[in-house]
Design a protein around this motif. Sequence first.
Motif, PDB file in Angstrom:
ATOM      1  N   GLU A   1       0.658  -0.959   0.344  1.00 62.85           N
ATOM      2  CA  GLU A   1      -0.188  -0.040  -0.278  1.00 62.85           C
ATOM      3  C   GLU A   1       1.093   1.007   0.025  1.00 62.85           C
ATOM      4  OE1 GLU A   1      -2.774   2.867   0.158  1.00 62.85           O
ATOM      5  OE2 GLU A   1      -3.216   0.967  -0.383  1.00 62.85           O
ATOM      6  N   LEU A   2       2.032   1.437   0.335  1.00 69.89           N
ATOM      7  CA  LEU A   2       3.100   2.555   0.771  1.00 69.89           C
ATOM      8  C   LEU A   2       3.211   2.811  -0.843  1.00 69.89           C
ATOM      9  CD1 LEU A   2       3.900   1.459   3.824  1.00 69.89           C
ATOM     10  CD2 LEU A   2       3.072   3.255   3.427  1.00 69.89           C
TER      11      LEU A   2
ATOM     12  N   ASP B   1      19.617 -11.601   2.015  1.00 74.86           N
ATOM     13  CA  ASP B   1      19.966 -10.247   1.355  1.00 74.86           C
ATOM     14  C   ASP B   1      18.696  -9.108   1.719  1.00 74.86           C
ATOM     15  OD1 ASP B   1      22.043 -11.431   0.496  1.00 74.86           O
ATOM     16  OD2 ASP B   1      21.276 -10.795  -1.217  1.00 74.86           O
ATOM     17  N   LEU B   2      17.466  -9.112   1.942  1.00 76.28           N
ATOM     18  CA  LEU B   2      16.568  -8.525   2.553  1.00 76.28           C
ATOM     19  C   LEU B   2      15.317  -9.056   3.566  1.00 76.28           C
ATOM     20  CD1 LEU B   2      15.432  -8.366  -1.421  1.00 76.28           C
ATOM     21  CD2 LEU B   2      16.870  -6.805  -1.005  1.00 76.28           C
ATOM     22  N   GLY B   3      15.953  -9.778   4.052  1.00 75.22           N
ATOM     23  CA  GLY B   3      14.842 -10.365   4.681  1.00 75.22           C
ATOM     24  C   GLY B   3      13.336 -10.887   4.261  1.00 75.22           C
ATOM     25  N   SER B   4      12.710 -11.660   5.121  1.00 73.30           N
ATOM     26  CA  SER B   4      11.722 -12.411   4.122  1.00 73.30           C
ATOM     27  C   SER B   4      10.653 -11.017   4.009  1.00 73.30           C
ATOM     28  CB  SER B   4      11.496 -13.466   5.019  1.00 73.30           C
ATOM     29  OG  SER B   4      10.539 -13.047   6.385  1.00 73.30           O
ATOM     30  N   ILE B   5      10.342  -9.940   5.042  1.00 76.00           N
ATOM     31  CA  ILE B   5       9.338  -9.469   4.598  1.00 76.00           C
ATOM     32  C   ILE B   5       9.302  -8.771   3.208  1.00 76.00           C
ATOM     33  CG2 ILE B   5       8.021  -7.029   4.937  1.00 76.00           C
ATOM     34  CD1 ILE B   5       8.314  -8.218   8.160  1.00 76.00           C
ATOM     35  N   VAL B   6      10.781  -7.751   2.793  1.00 80.54           N
ATOM     36  CA  VAL B   6      11.192  -6.907   1.792  1.00 80.54           C
ATOM     37  C   VAL B   6      11.353  -8.280   0.700  1.00 80.54           C
ATOM     38  CG1 VAL B   6      12.658  -5.328   0.757  1.00 80.54           C
ATOM     39  CG2 VAL B   6      12.365  -5.266   3.125  1.00 80.54           C
ATOM     40  N   ALA B   7      11.994  -9.413   0.605  1.00 86.90           N
ATOM     41  CA  ALA B   7      11.659 -10.027  -0.915  1.00 86.90           C
ATOM     42  C   ALA B   7      10.187 -10.318  -0.686  1.00 86.90           C
ATOM     43  CB  ALA B   7      12.689 -11.282   0.173  1.00 86.90           C
ATOM     44  N   ALA B   8       9.907 -10.590   0.214  1.00 90.19           N
ATOM     45  CA  ALA B   8       7.790 -10.887  -0.536  1.00 90.19           C
ATOM     46  C   ALA B   8       7.366  -9.805  -0.748  1.00 90.19           C
ATOM     47  CB  ALA B   8       7.169 -11.400   0.586  1.00 90.19           C
ATOM     48  N   VAL B   9       7.795  -8.716  -0.393  1.00 91.24           N
ATOM     49  CA  VAL B   9       6.449  -7.020  -0.668  1.00 91.24           C
ATOM     50  C   VAL B   9       7.542  -7.027  -1.967  1.00 91.24           C
ATOM     51  CG1 VAL B   9       7.662  -4.709  -1.028  1.00 91.24           C
ATOM     52  CG2 VAL B   9       6.638  -5.787   1.885  1.00 91.24           C
TER      53      VAL B   9
ATOM     54  N   GLY C   1      20.209   0.894  -4.483  1.00 97.14           N
ATOM     55  CA  GLY C   1      18.780   1.185  -5.057  1.00 97.14           C
ATOM     56  C   GLY C   1      18.359   0.122  -4.455  1.00 97.14           C
ATOM     57  N   ARG C   2      18.889  -0.884  -3.670  1.00101.67           N
ATOM     58  CA  ARG C   2      17.671  -1.110  -2.277  1.00101.67           C
ATOM     59  C   ARG C   2      17.694  -0.908  -0.849  1.00101.67           C
ATOM     60  NH1 ARG C   2      19.617  -7.831  -3.174  1.00101.67           N
ATOM     61  NH2 ARG C   2      17.921  -8.032  -4.676  1.00101.67           N
ATOM     62  N   ARG C   3      19.342  -0.083  -0.760  1.00 99.20           N
ATOM     63  CA  ARG C   3      19.589   1.320   0.618  1.00 99.20           C
ATOM     64  C   ARG C   3      18.321   2.131   0.154  1.00 99.20           C
ATOM     65  NH1 ARG C   3      25.309   0.043  -0.597  1.00 99.20           N
ATOM     66  NH2 ARG C   3      24.999   2.156  -1.552  1.00 99.20           N
ATOM     67  N   ALA C   4      18.333   2.655  -0.426  1.00 97.83           N
ATOM     68  CA  ALA C   4      17.093   3.849  -0.926  1.00 97.83           C
ATOM     69  C   ALA C   4      16.018   3.384  -0.591  1.00 97.83           C
ATOM     70  CB  ALA C   4      17.170   4.395  -2.416  1.00 97.83           C
TER      71      ALA C   4
ATOM     72  N   TRP D   1      13.370   4.159   2.569  1.00 95.63           N
ATOM     73  CA  TRP D   1      12.011   5.280   2.080  1.00 95.63           C
ATOM     74  C   TRP D   1      11.417   4.558   2.570  1.00 95.63           C
ATOM     75  CZ3 TRP D   1       8.779   1.419   0.007  1.00 95.63           C
ATOM     76  CH2 TRP D   1       7.003   1.713   0.457  1.00 95.63           C
ATOM     77  N   LEU D   2      11.051   2.932   2.610  1.00 94.08           N
ATOM     78  CA  LEU D   2      10.505   1.481   3.422  1.00 94.08           C
ATOM     79  C   LEU D   2      10.227   2.490   5.246  1.00 94.08           C
ATOM     80  CD1 LEU D   2       7.985  -0.267   3.147  1.00 94.08           C
ATOM     81  CD2 LEU D   2       9.964  -2.084   3.698  1.00 94.08           C
ATOM     82  N   ASP D   3      11.311   2.586   6.102  1.00 93.52           N
ATOM     83  CA  ASP D   3      11.675   2.566   7.045  1.00 93.52           C
ATOM     84  C   ASP D   3      10.165   3.865   7.319  1.00 93.52           C
ATOM     85  OD1 ASP D   3      12.438   0.239   7.964  1.00 93.52           O
ATOM     86  OD2 ASP D   3      14.776   0.990   7.858  1.00 93.52           O
ATOM     87  N   HIS D   4      10.931   4.551   6.482  1.00 94.61           N
ATOM     88  CA  HIS D   4      10.157   6.393   6.327  1.00 94.61           C
ATOM     89  C   HIS D   4       9.369   6.351   5.996  1.00 94.61           C
ATOM     90  CE1 HIS D   4      10.319  10.127   6.872  1.00 94.61           C
ATOM     91  NE2 HIS D   4       9.044  10.727   5.923  1.00 94.61           N
ATOM     92  N   ALA D   5       8.795   5.337   5.626  1.00 91.11           N
ATOM     93  CA  ALA D   5       7.226   5.977   4.984  1.00 91.11           C
ATOM     94  C   ALA D   5       6.325   4.926   6.169  1.00 91.11           C
ATOM     95  CB  ALA D   5       7.216   4.481   3.915  1.00 91.11           C
TER      96      ALA D   5
END
Length: 218
Positions: free
Chosen positions: A57-58, A89-97, A182-185, A189-193
């Motif tokens: 959604e974000l 590399d990303l963690g299961s949440i971000v990888a699934a997103v 790009g992944r760091r960005a 972004w996600l942490d802030h959002a």
Amino acid sequence: MPDGAAAFVHGDALSSARVDAFLEVVPPRDRETRPESLARAERQRRRWATQVVVADELARRACAERGLKPPEEVRPAQVLAVAEEDVADLGSIVAAVLAHSPAARVLLAELEGEQHVSESAVRDYYDRNRDRFLTHDALRRGVDPFGGPFSGPFDEDGSSSDFLPYADVHEGIAHELRRAAGRRAFFAWLDHARTKVVYADGHEHPGDPSHPDHEHRH
């Protein structure tokens, strides 16, 4: 929190039905047999799924703000495969997103395209990671990329016949560094959002220590 809401996303209720729909196409991660263990695993799976749906959604909102139009989402019969390397590399949440959300993939591509990789950064990577650029023959001979022996002295541009020429690998290195930036960005972004997201009971982050079942794993 109104009935049927999993979270408030920047003041708007996000329906728990979207979490339910996502759970329908995601197989359980655990194979528990004891009722109490199975119940706990399912509670955590719902919290995990909520994080994925909230991030989707974000990402949709971020794309709208940037004038980006993700492709039409086609609900799969089963969730898209998530590579083990991406989970690591990303963690299961971000990888699934990124597997589930077209908007997240479009946003990541946009953020990656905004990254500037300097020539000095590319050259520095090449110089510091000599082991990645040995030729097949050098690998076969067991050449030590950091201590020799080399087949000859380095040329003025730092090349040696034991290594792939810098010009040949330049674009690949730049792409890899841009992808990492790009992944760091995207993470930033996600942490802030997510800072203004409020979760309903039972939908908190699975690692949130405020609930008794909390855990953090990849």
